[in-house]
Design a protein around this motif. Structure first.
Motif, PDB file in Angstrom:
ATOM      1  N   LEU A   1       5.631  -1.020  -9.046  1.00  0.00           N
ATOM      2  CA  LEU A   1       6.592  -0.228  -9.812  1.00  0.00           C
ATOM      3  C   LEU A   1       6.496  -0.428 -11.315  1.00  0.00           C
ATOM      4  CD1 LEU A   1       7.677   0.018  -6.917  1.00  0.00           C
ATOM      5  CD2 LEU A   1       9.988  -0.125  -7.853  1.00  0.00           C
ATOM      6  N   VAL A   2       5.953  -1.588 -11.744  1.00  0.00           N
ATOM      7  CA  VAL A   2       5.970  -1.892 -13.176  1.00  0.00           C
ATOM      8  C   VAL A   2       4.597  -2.254 -13.734  1.00  0.00           C
ATOM      9  CG1 VAL A   2       6.949  -3.374 -14.974  1.00  0.00           C
ATOM     10  CG2 VAL A   2       8.356  -2.700 -13.004  1.00  0.00           C
ATOM     11  N   PHE A   3       3.943  -3.236 -13.148  1.00  0.00           N
ATOM     12  CA  PHE A   3       2.799  -3.870 -13.809  1.00  0.00           C
ATOM     13  C   PHE A   3       1.430  -3.259 -13.532  1.00  0.00           C
ATOM     14  CE2 PHE A   3       5.995  -7.308 -13.704  1.00  0.00           C
ATOM     15  CZ  PHE A   3       6.024  -7.604 -15.059  1.00  0.00           C
ATOM     16  N   LYS A   4       1.305  -2.463 -12.470  1.00  0.00           N
ATOM     17  CA  LYS A   4      -0.022  -1.983 -12.079  1.00  0.00           C
ATOM     18  C   LYS A   4      -0.801  -1.331 -13.218  1.00  0.00           C
ATOM     19  CE  LYS A   4      -2.530   0.963  -8.878  1.00  0.00           C
ATOM     20  NZ  LYS A   4      -2.438   1.990  -7.822  1.00  0.00           N
ATOM     21  N   PRO A   5      -0.197  -0.422 -14.009  1.00  0.00           N
ATOM     22  CA  PRO A   5      -0.982   0.228 -15.067  1.00  0.00           C
ATOM     23  C   PRO A   5      -1.123  -0.593 -16.353  1.00  0.00           C
ATOM     24  CG  PRO A   5       1.217   1.149 -15.014  1.00  0.00           C
ATOM     25  CD  PRO A   5       1.140   0.161 -13.882  1.00  0.00           C
TER      26      PRO A   5
ATOM     27  N   MET B   1       0.826  -1.208   0.000  1.00  0.00           N
ATOM     28  CA  MET B   1       0.000   0.000   0.000  1.00  0.00           C
ATOM     29  C   MET B   1       0.861   1.258   0.000  1.00  0.00           C
ATOM     30  SD  MET B   1      -3.193  -0.889  -0.147  1.00  0.00           S
ATOM     31  CE  MET B   1      -2.557  -2.098  -1.323  1.00  0.00           C
ATOM     32  N   ALA B   2       1.916   1.254   0.831  1.00  0.00           N
ATOM     33  CA  ALA B   2       2.811   2.406   0.879  1.00  0.00           C
ATOM     34  C   ALA B   2       3.523   2.598  -0.461  1.00  0.00           C
ATOM     35  CB  ALA B   2       3.835   2.227   2.004  1.00  0.00           C
ATOM     36  N   LEU B   3       3.975   1.509  -1.048  1.00  0.00           N
ATOM     37  CA  LEU B   3       4.649   1.586  -2.348  1.00  0.00           C
ATOM     38  C   LEU B   3       3.689   2.038  -3.438  1.00  0.00           C
ATOM     39  CD1 LEU B   3       6.760  -1.688  -2.131  1.00  0.00           C
ATOM     40  CD2 LEU B   3       7.629   0.663  -2.086  1.00  0.00           C
ATOM     41  N   ASN B   4       2.432   1.626  -3.326  1.00  0.00           N
ATOM     42  CA  ASN B   4       1.427   2.054  -4.284  1.00  0.00           C
ATOM     43  C   ASN B   4       1.306   3.577  -4.291  1.00  0.00           C
ATOM     44  OD1 ASN B   4      -1.258   1.533  -5.892  1.00  0.00           O
ATOM     45  ND2 ASN B   4      -1.826   2.901  -4.221  1.00  0.00           N
ATOM     46  N   ASP B   5       1.234   4.176  -3.094  1.00  0.00           N
ATOM     47  CA  ASP B   5       1.112   5.628  -3.015  1.00  0.00           C
ATOM     48  C   ASP B   5       2.392   6.326  -3.461  1.00  0.00           C
ATOM     49  OD1 ASP B   5      -1.405   5.195  -2.079  1.00  0.00           O
ATOM     50  OD2 ASP B   5      -1.222   6.518  -0.345  1.00  0.00           O
TER      51      ASP B   5
END
Length: 204
Positions: A124-128, A56-60
């Motif tokens: 860092l890479v795959f979310k979008p 969650m922290a890395l997401n933000d």
């Protein structure tokens, strides 16, 4: 001044309750009730929560610029937490999660390394990308297998698969959080959820 409440908001603390059952399901499926000590169960639960919170922290941290436009109330764009501090929280919680998993056993620790790698790769890479929901599903499946690691781990493959399929559906729908989703995505998510519920009938 950053408050404890700001950090809890950063890591979506209430949502961490959703992962507490992953490792428990894995352990029970692999070795049955009483197969693991309470200490091991506690260490695995702590690992799941730490790694989820790290994600969650890395997401933000990764989405800070986008959140400034779409979710300005979140900790980083609102100025309550700096971007560098969010990254430090994500890294620290990752280390704690891995350490807790190794405290539960070497096999669980090794799975936690794969889980941590998948979490960082997602944010860092795959979310979008189109692969985002699948990578997130891998994360939740590995969380179940972290609890199952050790004797009897194959018994947890079905539950891990069910959790992963459900996660694909939820993640696909959540991608339309701001702009809306489609009927096809919604229908597929419902079908996946029904399939996951039916899979429970196949268990012991």
């Amino acid at each position: 001044m950053t408050r404890v409440a700001d950090y809890l908001d950063l890591v979506r603390a209430p949502a961490s309750l959703t992962v507490l059952g992953d490792a428990v399901v894995g352990a029970l499926s692999a070795r049955g009730s009483g197969g693991d000590s309470p200490l091991r169960g506690g260490a695995l639960a702590a690992s799941s929560v730490c790694l989820y919170s790290a994600g969650m922290a890395l997401n933000d941290w990764a989405d800070a610029d986008l959140d400034a436009l779409e979710r300005p109330e979140r900790p980083i764009p609102s100025g309550r937490i700096t971007r560098s501090r969010a990254l430090a929280v994500g890294a620290g919680l990752t280390a704690l999660g891995i350490g807790s998993a190794f405290a539960a056993g070497r096999a669980s620790g090794l799975v936690s390394l794969a889980l941590a790698g998948a979490l960082w790769a997602y944010d860092l890479v795959f979310k979008p990308t189109a692969a985002g929901p699948v990578v997130m599903a891998v994360c939740r499946g590995l969380d179940v297998m972290m609890g199952a690691a050790g004797p009897g781990w194959r018994g947890a493959l079905l539950p891990a698969g069910a959790v992963a399929v459900h996660t694909v559906a939820v993640t696909a729908v959540s991608r339309g959080e701001v702009d809306g989703s489609t009927r096809v995505t919604g229908g597929a998510a419902v079908a996946a959820s029904v399939a996951v519920a039916a899979s429970g009938l196949l268990g012991g």
